[in-house]
Design an enzyme around this catalytic site. Structure first.
Site, short mmCIF file in Angstrom:
data_model
loop_
_atom_site.label_atom_id
_atom_site.label_comp_id
_atom_site.label_asym_id
_atom_site.label_seq_id
_atom_site.Cartn_x
_atom_site.Cartn_y
_atom_site.Cartn_z
N ASP A 98 39.26 42.62 45.10
CA ASP A 98 39.69 41.85 46.28
C ASP A 98 40.16 42.78 47.39
O ASP A 98 40.50 42.31 48.48
CB ASP A 98 40.81 40.88 45.90
CG ASP A 98 40.26 39.60 45.27
OD1 ASP A 98 39.06 39.32 45.44
OD2 ASP A 98 41.03 38.88 44.61
N ASP B 217 34.04 32.91 38.95
CA ASP B 217 35.34 33.57 39.04
C ASP B 217 36.17 33.35 37.77
O ASP B 217 35.87 32.46 36.94
CB ASP B 217 36.10 33.03 40.26
CG ASP B 217 37.00 34.08 40.90
OD1 ASP B 217 37.40 35.03 40.20
OD2 ASP B 217 37.31 33.94 42.10
C1 GLA Z 1 39.55 35.36 43.63
C2 GLA Z 1 38.33 36.11 44.10
C3 GLA Z 1 38.16 35.95 45.59
C4 GLA Z 1 38.07 34.48 45.94
C5 GLA Z 1 39.28 33.74 45.40
C6 GLA Z 1 39.13 32.25 45.59
O1 GLA Z 1 40.71 35.95 44.07
O2 GLA Z 1 38.41 37.46 43.75
O3 GLA Z 1 37.02 36.64 46.03
O4 GLA Z 1 36.89 33.95 45.39
O5 GLA Z 1 39.49 33.99 44.02
O6 GLA Z 1 40.20 31.54 45.11
#
Ligand code: GLA
Length: 726
Positions: free
Chosen positions: A550, A480
């Site tokens: 997301d 990430d």
């Molecule tokens: C980001 C990612 C999510 C999740 C969060 C965790 O927003 O896009 O899918 O992994 O971080 O903190």
């Protein structure tokens, strides 16, 4: 195939479907005399497209005290060129600028030689396209006044209508040379009747398609956020005015790069289009020491005369065949369950085990423990930088053993390039954060960016990561990246090198990611950046798939997926079923089939009916994904931005099977709706899962698939499977 004709000075790249033709003129400038559909023959007399009436270039030559006309009728400011000079007659925008010792900006590269070879060679320090079924020409240019060279490579691929281009700048001047612009390519087209489509957005609303007709002057698509961003994607295309999904000339562009980029189009007053693409020159400079080289990222140019989808399918083949390097790509990808939206940071060993058990009941084959398993990470204010297991919270060994005992794979989340100021790492190494002395540092999600320009920072994070990954049997890693680069200052680099920070951060990302990918070649790495903010070809070289957004509500995600899929194949697009209430689980499952299918909800709360629905779609995924979606051809049928329907169709390469998804976005109650399909074999007979009837492919493509029914509900999904009948 690439050939050089000595008599005409023409280098011709062709794959039988498209040609890219460069004429080296007598003055030593390489003119791009043709890029398009394969043609019979080329003659510089008739192919050079500079406007006839325009002035040829002439100079006052102080050595002779007289006027000199450039040979060969060369018109420097309007001829389509491979590498425009800077601070000379041509003012359209040079891709490379490096000052002379006397402070002059003049940069003027002339042809020295070229070589042609089969295949392609990897770029040093940067990801790049690979493959044997391609050929490359490498031109060598020398700057008019000094021992500064450019190697300019163009590779053409046999299996897709794509060329990749880049420059490498080599300093043999005996002095330091400062680059103030080092882009990857230029392409000059002798017409400007195009529209530019690019993909801008924001968090949870990535890649809205924006189309503007080229107007006289400049348009720019760029990011200065330190990474390819949700705000702009690196993929964009030019389409001939009036082009559709199936007709017209379309030229797609992308960059094998994850940092700041700039695509600039300049539509000149004489009817031509000058395109440059590469690293964004905002706050960029690079001190190139004598003997050193600067390698620019590879730019990708894709040609189609068969409309937007023709370009798009070529890009898909290119990404699958020449970008993704993961050794198990193109194989079946397991059904993924991710813990994030189900429990966020709040879990125990037992609760995760119960998630695993219930995830297995809906067909999950890979369980991913997302954020929250390390350091003091109980919310997003701490933990980044401390990649040791929080043993008070989770017994990772037990969780993994449970997963594997059930025959499921196990995956885990990291955000390697970030640091919280509350972390142990920051306490021990406050200088590891990217910042300027004791100035305020802007926080993004409470976190700072690590100074990835530093090898010791890369080593530190690498060592922490391998301590976990060597010890535990991890099959998948989610990588990430939840903030951007604001202050691009590194205390580690001197004042004269601050213009290098952005690019060095990207190189640091590749160093770390490349080392992890090489150490665990069977482990799948999925890219992610606060959703899909770093969805680019550089990342895809290491990560066969990327979390697309997301936003998982299909009513909004359909636009994101539809638009992302113009430049990237569906198999790269992580798409999950979540617990959004607008759709039932069958519809959400059917939607997720057009991506890499996964789940993200609390599985303990699913009803028996929901479990049954999800198993139904998981079965469809297992049966059809690999041949039809992962490796098949995609057709965009109805654009959700038009507000009524979202319709996509995938066809297996052997044209034996096709999946069609139709989502009704506005409660349209069409009782009489026949959707014309594409890409089927007109002579094959297909049985469809809707009414069980068998028709020839030409029926489905000309009359259409009969989708009419008594009543269409708002947000209703219909999935049609067409299979070749006996
Ligand atoms: C980001 C990612 C999510 C999740 C969060 C965790 O927003 O896009 O899918 O992994 O971080 O903190």
């Amino acid at each position: 195939m690439i050939s050089f004709d000595k008599a005409s000075h023409i280098v011709k790249l062709t794959n039988g479907s498209i040609d890219y033709v460069v004429y080296i003129n007598t003055e030593g400038y390489p003119e791009t005399i043709y890029f398009g559909k394969a043609m019979r023959d080329f003659n510089p007399e008739t192919m050079r497209t500079a406007p006839k009436w325009h002035d040829e270039t002439h100079v006052y030559d102080p050595k002779t005290g007289s006027e000199r006309w450039f040979a060969d009728g060369f018109k420097q400011n309007v001829a389509p060129l491979e590498l425009s000079p800077h601070a000379r007659r041509d003012k359209r925008g040079a891709p490379i600028i490096c000052m002379r010792e006397n402070g002059s900006f003049a940069t003027d590269f002339l042809y020295v030689s070229h070589r042609i070879f089969n295949g392609t060679e990897p770029l040093v320090g940067l990801p790049s396209a690979h493959g044997d079924n391609c050929s490359t020409v490498e031109f060598l240019f020398r700057e008019r006044t000094r021992e500064l060279y450019v190697k300019h490579r163009i590779t053409i691929f046999d299996d897709c209508d794509v060329v990749v281009k880049n420059y490498t700048i080599i300093n043999k001047t005996g002095l330091n040379v400062t680059l103030s612009r080092a882009m990857s390519m230029q392409l000059d087209l002798p017409r400007n009747n195009y529209a530019l489509t690019h993909f801008s957005g924001r968090w949870a609303a990535e890649r809205n398609a924006v189309t503007n007709k080229l107007v006289d002057g400049v348009q720019e698509v760029s990011s200065n956020l330190g990474a390819t961003s949700a705000e702009e994607n690196t993929f964009a295309y030019l389409s001939e005015l009036g082009a559709t999904y199936t007709h017209g000339e379309v030229i797609g562009f992308n960059l094998v790069y994850s940092g700041n980029f700039k695509l600039r189009t300049y539509s000149d007053m004489l009817g031509g289009t000058h395109i440059t693409y590469g690293i964004n020159d905002e706050d960029f400079s690079w001190v190139l020491a004598d003997g050193d080289s600067f390698v620019t990222p590879q730019a990708v140019v894709c040609y189609s005369s068969d409309g937007i989808d023709g370009m798009s399918r070529n890009m898909h083949d290119f990404v699958r065949n020449h970008i993704v390097t993961y050794r198990h790509d193109r194989e079946y990808k397991p059904v993924l369950f991710n813990s994030w939206e189900g429990c966020y940071f709040t879990f125990t060993t037992d609760s995760i085990i119960s998630y695993i058990d219930d995830a297995a009941k809906i067909g999950a084959e890979l369980f991913v423990l997302d954020d929250g398993w390390f350091g003091r990470r109980n919310d997003d204010r701490d933990g980044l930088g401390d990649w040791y297991i929080n043993t008070d919270k989770i017994d990772l060994g037990k969780v993994i053993a449970h997963c594997h005992a059930k025959g499921m794979k196990f995956g885990i989340w990291f955000e390697p390039e970030m640091i919280n100021f509350t972390s142990d790492l920051f306490k021990a190494h406050p200088d590891y954060a990217l910042r300027e002395g004791n100035e305020d540092v802007f926080l993004g999600r409470h976190q700072m960016h690590l100074d990835m320009t530093r090898d010791d920072v890369v080593d530190n994070i690498y060592n922490q990561m391998i301590a976990v990954l060597d010890r535990y049997d991890v099959d998948y890693l989610k990588w990430d990246y939840n903030r951007r680069v604001y202050e691009h200052y590194s205390g580690h680099l001197g004042a004269e090198r601050q213009g290098e920070v952005y690019h060095r951060l990207t190189l640091g990302y590749y160093k770390l990611l490349g080392r992890i990918a090489a150490r665990y070649p069977d482990m799948m790495i999925e890219g992610c950046a606060g959703g899909g903010a770093r969805f680019d070809l550089g990342t895809l070289c290491y990560c066969p798939q990327i979390w697309t957004s997301d936003e998982s509500n299909p009513a909004r995600r359909c636009t994101i997926n539809f638009n992302t899929s113009f430049g990237y194949p569906l198999c790269t697009m992580g798409t999950h079923v979540n617990d959004c209430k607008l759709f039932d689980y069958r519809a959400k499952g059917q939607f997720a089939l057009f991506g890499t299918y996964g789940y993200e909800m609390n599985p303990n709360k699913l009803t028996a009916e929901e479990v049954a629905m999800l198993n139904e779609t998981a079965e469809l995924y297992k049966r059809y994904h690999k041949d039809v979606v992962e490796n098949g051809d995609l057709y965009h049928i109805a654009d959700p931005s038009d507000g009524e329907y979202y319709i996509m169709q995938c066809v297996s390469k052997d044209r034996a099977t096709s999946l069609v998804l139709s989502m009704n976005l506005r409660c349209q109650k069409d009782r009489f709706r026949f959707v014309r399909l594409r890409g089927l074999d007109p002579d094959k007979r297909y049985k469809n899962s809707h009414d069980g009837k068998v028709y020839y492919g030409d029926y489905y493509m000309n009359v259409g698939l009969n989708c009419s029914q008594e009543w269409h509900q708002e947000f209703e999904c219909q999935l049609f499977v067409l299979e070749e009948a006996e």
